[in-house]
Design a protein around this motif. Sequence first.
Motif, short mmCIF file in Angstrom:
data_model
loop_
_atom_site.label_atom_id
_atom_site.label_comp_id
_atom_site.label_asym_id
_atom_site.label_seq_id
_atom_site.Cartn_x
_atom_site.Cartn_y
_atom_site.Cartn_z
N GLY A 26 -65.89 -49.63 73.28
CA GLY A 26 -64.85 -49.14 72.38
C GLY A 26 -65.48 -48.38 71.23
N PRO A 27 -64.62 -47.81 70.37
CA PRO A 27 -65.14 -47.07 69.22
C PRO A 27 -65.89 -48.01 68.26
N SER A 28 -66.86 -47.45 67.56
CA SER A 28 -67.63 -48.25 66.60
C SER A 28 -66.77 -48.69 65.44
N PRO A 29 -66.94 -49.92 64.98
CA PRO A 29 -66.23 -50.33 63.76
C PRO A 29 -66.85 -49.65 62.55
N LYS A 30 -66.12 -49.65 61.45
CA LYS A 30 -66.66 -49.14 60.17
C LYS A 30 -67.82 -50.04 59.75
N PRO A 31 -68.64 -49.57 58.82
CA PRO A 31 -69.73 -50.44 58.34
C PRO A 31 -69.15 -51.78 57.88
N VAL B 173 -80.25 -58.19 81.34
CA VAL B 173 -79.48 -57.89 80.13
C VAL B 173 -78.06 -57.51 80.55
N LEU B 174 -77.09 -58.32 80.17
CA LEU B 174 -75.71 -58.11 80.63
C LEU B 174 -74.75 -58.03 79.45
N PRO B 175 -73.56 -57.45 79.70
CA PRO B 175 -72.53 -57.46 78.65
C PRO B 175 -72.07 -58.89 78.39
N VAL B 176 -71.53 -59.15 77.20
CA VAL B 176 -71.03 -60.48 76.90
C VAL B 176 -69.69 -60.65 77.63
N PRO B 177 -69.20 -61.90 77.78
CA PRO B 177 -67.94 -62.11 78.50
C PRO B 177 -66.77 -61.30 77.90
N GLN B 178 -65.76 -61.07 78.73
CA GLN B 178 -64.66 -60.20 78.33
C GLN B 178 -63.32 -60.92 78.45
N GLY B 179 -62.30 -60.29 77.90
CA GLY B 179 -60.95 -60.81 78.07
C GLY B 179 -60.46 -60.48 79.48
N THR B 180 -60.67 -59.22 79.89
CA THR B 180 -60.33 -58.77 81.24
C THR B 180 -61.64 -58.37 81.89
N ALA B 181 -61.88 -58.89 83.10
CA ALA B 181 -63.18 -58.63 83.73
C ALA B 181 -63.45 -57.13 83.81
N GLY B 182 -64.64 -56.75 83.38
CA GLY B 182 -65.06 -55.36 83.51
C GLY B 182 -64.62 -54.45 82.37
N ASP B 183 -63.78 -54.96 81.46
CA ASP B 183 -63.32 -54.13 80.34
C ASP B 183 -64.24 -54.36 79.13
N LEU B 184 -65.07 -53.36 78.82
CA LEU B 184 -66.06 -53.55 77.75
C LEU B 184 -65.61 -53.00 76.40
N LYS B 185 -64.29 -52.78 76.23
CA LYS B 185 -63.81 -52.13 75.00
C LYS B 185 -64.09 -52.97 73.75
N LEU C 172 -70.86 -65.07 64.12
CA LEU C 172 -69.83 -64.12 63.70
C LEU C 172 -69.96 -62.78 64.42
N GLN C 173 -71.20 -62.42 64.79
CA GLN C 173 -71.40 -61.12 65.42
C GLN C 173 -70.86 -61.12 66.85
N LEU C 174 -70.97 -62.23 67.53
CA LEU C 174 -70.36 -62.33 68.85
C LEU C 174 -68.84 -62.45 68.71
N PHE C 175 -68.42 -63.16 67.66
CA PHE C 175 -66.99 -63.30 67.44
C PHE C 175 -66.33 -61.94 67.17
N GLU C 176 -67.08 -61.02 66.57
CA GLU C 176 -66.51 -59.69 66.33
C GLU C 176 -66.08 -59.04 67.64
N VAL C 177 -66.91 -59.19 68.67
CA VAL C 177 -66.55 -58.65 69.99
C VAL C 177 -65.30 -59.35 70.50
N PHE C 178 -65.27 -60.66 70.36
CA PHE C 178 -64.13 -61.47 70.80
C PHE C 178 -62.85 -61.00 70.09
#
Lengths: 419, 272, 298
Positions: free
Chosen positions: A371-376, A281-293, A191-197
């Motif tokens: 991107g901005p941090s999500p709420k708790p 240590v790398l960022p997880v995959p993205q929707g658009t390459a290089g966009d880490l939002k 679920l934690q990776l899915f949150e990024v997705f």
Amino acid sequence: MNTFSRRTLLGLGAATAAAITLPGCSAKSGPMRVAWYGPDPVTKAINKALDAWKAGGGAEYAGESAPFDDYWDKLATQTSGNNAPDVLRMSMSYFSDYAGRNALKDLGSAGIDTSALDKDVADSGLSDGKNFGIGQSSISYAMYVDEAAVKQAGGTVPEQGWTWDKFAEFARDYAGSVQGSYGSGDQAGNLQLFEVFARQHGTELFSDDGGKLATSKETVQEWFQYWADLRTAKAAPPQNVSAETTGIEKSLIAKGKAPLQFGWVQQVTFYQPLVKNPLAVLPVPQGTAGDLKGQFVKGLDLWCVSAASKHPEDAAKLIGFLLNDEQAIKAIGILLGVPPSQKARDLVAADAGSAGARAIKYVEDIAGQVGPSPKPWPKGYGELLTGFGRIAENIGFGKTTPAAGATEFVELAGKTLGQ
Amino acid sequence: MKRVLAHAGLTAGALIMLYPLLWMISASLRPNTEIFQRPGLIPEHPTLGNYALGWSSTGTSFGIYLMNSLIICTAVVIGNVLTCSLTAYAFARLTFVGRKTLFGLMLATIMLPAHVTLIAQYSIFRNLNWIDTFWPMIVPSFLATDAFFVFLMVQFIRSIPVELDDAARIDGCGAWGIYRRIILPLLTPALVTTAIFSFIWTWNNFFGQLIYLSTRTRLTVPVALRGFLDATGSSEWGALFAMSVVTLVPVVVVFVIFQRRILAGMAHSGLK
Amino acid sequence: MIANLRRSVPAYLFLLPWFIGLVGLTIGPMLLSLYYSFTDYALLNTPEWTGLQNYTNLFQDPRYLQSLEVTFVYVAVSVPLEMAFALAVAVLLNRGLKGLAVYRALYYVPSLLGGSVAIALLWQQIFGTDGLLNDVLGIFGIEGRGWISEPGTALWTLIVLRVWQFGAPMVIFLAGLRQIPDEVLEAAEVDGAGRWQRFWRVTLPLLSPVVFFNLVLQIIGAFQAFTPAFVISGGKGGPSDSTLFYTLYLYQQAFGNFRMGYAAAMAWVLLLIIAVFTGLNFVLGRTWVFYGDEGVRR
């Protein structure tokens, strides 16, 4: 009890409750209690920091620690038994369960110096305009890649990061070229990776008030389908293999059966000793390459003070000490995660070339691009975390489909959130 | 010939029973990385390092945990043997108003899962100021709260011929005298069984000890063992197995010694 | 009545410690949990009365029904097997073979390990995809599978674990066998009873109170089984809820999801289920359990 009525039972319950919480029998107040979870190295480090606190004239304290899972059983019992520790380590997974039920003290005016902390971490414990906890570390989700193994298989790790499509392609190629290996572990139930997705799809995972799911059923289904396709292509392992990869030692990367692993950034230090080659240590995959939002940096663990604490001033002082004092910072190092302030990161100075140093560098590198941090995470998060994993497992064993699984998760969220 | 066959069968069975123990000892002699390789019984690079590491890993000597467990278990054994036998005697041999109801109530206390009574019990012990002491583990055993053992002894007492009681009564014994002179001696096998189980189950029972004990130097063996593992970080598997082997020693000793007592218990009818 | 009560005094004195424990430690928390079962209680709040809501929710909860099914299968299969093993081995070890003490200790070893973490890992090493069992099957050319990691077979590995830990009932049987006076068996032998006859006609009837005890307590214990699934599945009851024991689900709801009211309702339903089985046992027991106080007016 043939005339079984609500009143009899209420009376019974109330009488029993009264018998159990006799007035005038309140527990004697001993020294301030400090509680935390974590394996033995964490316990040793925090004890060292607490020694420094005492040597510097800090108030008397008693420390208690337990492994992560046991800690929550104990804390729930202590809190409902009106005997919670004064200072406690709190995971974001359970934060709202405690903060939302008035078990934690508002530290807004406690005078804890958070000026040195990264903004996202300092704000991690904000809930309903109150501050119920101070972040202990700056963390972000990451992917640890055995680049040497990738090179050996004739693959490359792209400069600016993978898109999910490219990642799937890579995983299929890798599994095809290395006998007995998979391209990636199965993350369907994560679920934690899915949150990024989900954030890459333009919404948060949860609504701001934590009352419902903000992401759509379609996004959940797309996620489950993505991993189902990878399993079909044998790029990700079948479900029974995944079921046997619980824990770090049994993970695919530790067994040399996959070139990469997903996790919170600081966990790379636990995987590294089990893998020959250095893990990038790398960022997880993205929707658009290089966009880490889609990614974010925040505190995953917090220091909190229980609402019933009889030592609120000392508790606040101690938290300030653990976050800002040089001796404490050095004692704790990166055991709780990447330190939450620039000053601490400079002080800790992990050995250049070590996994710890790479973890610190990763957080510093991506901090400006996320991107901005999500709420708790909302009340009931723990239940959703395990529920998501269970549903993914059912899909993996063919007991349900990605579509039905997505529906089930949305329903579970509807039942669990906003209670 | 028959004897040889019997021995062969028993030995084969014993090997299946023993394999895990051998595996555990073997795992305790391996470096951390080797434990998760293909299972086999012979360590490639045997080392005693895990024992040294485990013994002092937490900054507190493991000996302290062993001591604490020993104190608690010994007390629980005494408590259960004393009070469960008193209770069982009353239920099995004496007539009193409400016998059936109370017996049913006693059995009901073990039918409810402990997880739902834990919080209320925690409050009781907190009001007594007993949190972080050994009392919550020990005191219940002196109040015969474990119906398992009471019922066990009831069954054993009921299989003792009641004529023995009558004979003693003719000799002028009261309820107490019968309990002391007839029942207790004849109950030895059940008492020893109770002692064995009390010791071993308390020795392994981590949940209560986790909840009630906090101070490092008051922790017990099962709680300390779980400390070697943590889902959020690296686990000390080697140290865990080494200390698991160490903690098995006392229970094996207790079992072997007490087993002898069961056998010595009674091979005669007990009629004086 | 007064006279009866007066006659009861010695018994009450014997029962005093138990009574203090009951009133002081046991009954209160039990009643309180009964009260919780009619409330919404999240451990950290004040319970709110919801009537029968928890009970009606139970039977619409697919995971609850799953946990019921898992538990019933576990009880039905593991209890008879464990009892049979324990009794057979106890009878075997009660004979005059040399070196029996060693065997007794060996057969008890698995039970000593209880629910330690070591067991969890060991079980994965034996029943995992690359485990020992598959290696052995491989010798015979049989294709193995992930016994412990597939929903179809995971519960069976836990049943094997329970049967393998038959040490406790075995010791109780042994103790029971020890209580049977030698004279009785000798007398039967003099009367010309063979070994089997002696076992069926003398040993088993005299042992029946102990058999009865083991049966009742093993059923209660199996219904409440928690530790094996908790340790082996890491508290989850996986794979795919195939080892979701009743009490494991109860624990997940109480401590993982902060639903103590719901968990309390589960607990009381379980108490009822167990009480029914125990009651049945007691009723049926009258037909086959033979006591030494038989025929005495009580």
